[in-house]
Design a protein around this motif. Sequence first.
Motif, mmCIF file in Angstrom:
data_model
loop_
_atom_site.group_PDB
_atom_site.id
_atom_site.type_symbol
_atom_site.label_atom_id
_atom_site.label_comp_id
_atom_site.label_asym_id
_atom_site.label_seq_id
_atom_site.Cartn_x
_atom_site.Cartn_y
_atom_site.Cartn_z
ATOM 1 N N PHE A 1 0.851 -1.189 0.000
ATOM 2 C CA PHE A 1 0.000 0.000 0.000
ATOM 3 C C PHE A 1 0.888 1.240 0.000
ATOM 4 N N SER A 2 0.391 2.309 -0.613
ATOM 5 C CA SER A 2 1.091 3.590 -0.506
ATOM 6 C C SER A 2 0.775 4.201 0.860
ATOM 7 N N ALA A 3 1.561 5.198 1.259
ATOM 8 C CA ALA A 3 1.322 5.868 2.539
ATOM 9 C C ALA A 3 -0.061 6.513 2.567
ATOM 10 N N HIS A 4 -0.500 7.085 1.425
ATOM 11 C CA HIS A 4 -1.824 7.699 1.365
ATOM 12 C C HIS A 4 -2.924 6.650 1.543
ATOM 13 N N GLU A 5 -2.766 5.472 0.918
ATOM 14 C CA GLU A 5 -3.762 4.404 1.071
ATOM 15 C C GLU A 5 -3.820 3.898 2.510
ATOM 16 N N VAL A 6 -2.642 3.757 3.126
ATOM 17 C CA VAL A 6 -2.586 3.290 4.515
ATOM 18 C C VAL A 6 -3.290 4.275 5.441
ATOM 19 N N THR A 7 -3.059 5.576 5.241
ATOM 20 C CA THR A 7 -3.706 6.565 6.105
ATOM 21 C C THR A 7 -5.220 6.545 5.930
ATOM 22 N N GLY A 8 -5.682 6.338 4.705
ATOM 23 C CA GLY A 8 -7.123 6.284 4.451
ATOM 24 C C GLY A 8 -7.777 5.077 5.090
ATOM 25 N N ILE A 9 -7.147 3.901 4.913
ATOM 26 C CA ILE A 9 -7.668 2.669 5.524
ATOM 27 C C ILE A 9 -7.671 2.789 7.043
ATOM 28 N N ARG B 1 -3.565 15.662 1.636
ATOM 29 C CA ARG B 1 -3.589 15.383 0.192
ATOM 30 C C ARG B 1 -2.488 16.133 -0.547
ATOM 31 N N PHE B 2 -1.993 17.213 0.058
ATOM 32 C CA PHE B 2 -0.970 18.035 -0.586
ATOM 33 C C PHE B 2 0.444 17.634 -0.169
ATOM 34 N N MET B 3 0.558 16.567 0.657
ATOM 35 C CA MET B 3 1.862 16.157 1.165
ATOM 36 C C MET B 3 2.395 14.942 0.410
ATOM 37 N N THR B 4 3.717 14.792 0.375
ATOM 38 C CA THR B 4 4.336 13.623 -0.230
ATOM 39 C C THR B 4 4.264 12.454 0.748
ATOM 40 N N GLU B 5 4.519 11.230 0.256
ATOM 41 C CA GLU B 5 4.528 10.060 1.140
ATOM 42 C C GLU B 5 5.624 10.195 2.192
ATOM 43 N N GLY B 6 6.776 10.712 1.780
ATOM 44 C CA GLY B 6 7.864 10.911 2.726
ATOM 45 C C GLY B 6 7.478 11.892 3.824
ATOM 46 N N GLY B 7 6.728 12.910 3.453
ATOM 47 C CA GLY B 7 6.274 13.901 4.423
ATOM 48 C C GLY B 7 5.317 13.309 5.440
ATOM 49 N N ILE B 8 4.407 12.450 4.964
ATOM 50 C CA ILE B 8 3.452 11.788 5.865
ATOM 51 C C ILE B 8 4.188 10.881 6.844
ATOM 52 N N SER C 1 8.143 3.572 16.559
ATOM 53 C CA SER C 1 8.931 4.781 16.308
ATOM 54 C C SER C 1 10.299 4.433 15.734
ATOM 55 N N ILE C 2 10.952 3.416 16.307
ATOM 56 C CA ILE C 2 12.281 3.000 15.833
ATOM 57 C C ILE C 2 12.223 2.534 14.383
ATOM 58 N N LYS C 3 11.206 1.710 14.063
ATOM 59 C CA LYS C 3 11.070 1.177 12.702
ATOM 60 C C LYS C 3 10.845 2.291 11.683
ATOM 61 N N ILE C 4 9.953 3.216 12.014
ATOM 62 C CA ILE C 4 9.656 4.323 11.080
ATOM 63 C C ILE C 4 10.898 5.179 10.856
ATOM 64 N N TRP C 5 11.621 5.498 11.935
ATOM 65 C CA TRP C 5 12.809 6.353 11.805
ATOM 66 C C TRP C 5 13.945 5.653 11.067
ATOM 67 N N MET C 6 14.040 4.326 11.212
ATOM 68 C CA MET C 6 15.044 3.580 10.443
ATOM 69 C C MET C 6 14.782 3.708 8.950
ATOM 70 N N ASP C 7 13.496 3.708 8.561
ATOM 71 C CA ASP C 7 13.138 3.837 7.148
ATOM 72 C C ASP C 7 13.344 5.267 6.648
ATOM 73 N N ILE C 8 13.020 6.245 7.498
ATOM 74 C CA ILE C 8 13.170 7.654 7.098
ATOM 75 C C ILE C 8 14.646 7.998 6.899
ATOM 76 N N LEU C 9 15.489 7.506 7.813
ATOM 77 C CA LEU C 9 16.916 7.835 7.779
ATOM 78 C C LEU C 9 17.684 6.904 6.863
#
Length: 258
Positions: A47-55, A101-108, A250-258
């Motif tokens: 799923f994309s980040a936008h789809e995940v947030t909607g679900i 809706r105006f944000m990128t997946e990375g931003g979300i 939090s650790i998992k998300i930050w590992m992906d962001i960084l």
Amino acid sequence: MDLTFLFVIFLIGFIGSYISGMVGIGGSIIKYPMLLYIPPLFGLAAFSAHEVTGISAVQVFFATIGGVWAYRKGGYLNKPLIIYMGSAILIGSLIGSYGSRFMTEGGINLVYGVLALIAAVMMFVPKKGLDDILLDQVKFNKWLAAFFALIVGIGAGIVGAAGAFLLVPIMLVVLKIPTRMTIATSLAITFISSIGSTAGKLATGQVDYIPAAIMIIASLIASPLGAAAGKRVNTKILQVILSVLILATSIKIWMDIL
């Protein structure tokens, strides 16, 4: 969509909703990373980040209904707190969910990572003597509660959550609300918040309806079961479970962001 896909989505919804009912959160703190990372492990489309947030937004709406219903008796629901924080978080979640809706997946994902990190830090702040307060003698700063709820609502609306993973530590650490009252009341506030998040996601076309429907069914079954279990579990254990979940996410998300 095959049976494996349907089963995996149902399992994610069931596990997340059971835990959310038990520890007083809408479940997005758990289901957001599960929806992002688990389907690809089974060879399913990600799923994309936008789809995940909607679900997540739609699912949380139904998960919290079941949790609040299970806690409706026993004096755990603090009505003034629900009114002040619920009104503010509804406004914030409408703003955040529409603006996402105006944000990128990375931003979300970045917003989610920041929220989870703040929540993780707050959950490890000592909370002594909270559960010695009688439920009918609980007092709190109404305007401080409303201010925090508005800020949480904006951030939570962006990531399709209802903000309970931040509301719970705020209610425990800042407002000094007893644990079981925090769990029950946060579910009610989260339900109000999810109205704004869901409306914003639906209005901007960010909801994938079939996975959302499967998650809703799982939520309605699992959330009341989790809430019933939460009433029997020691409050210290509930705080530890929530702290570990928030920290790990939090650790998992930050590992992906960084």
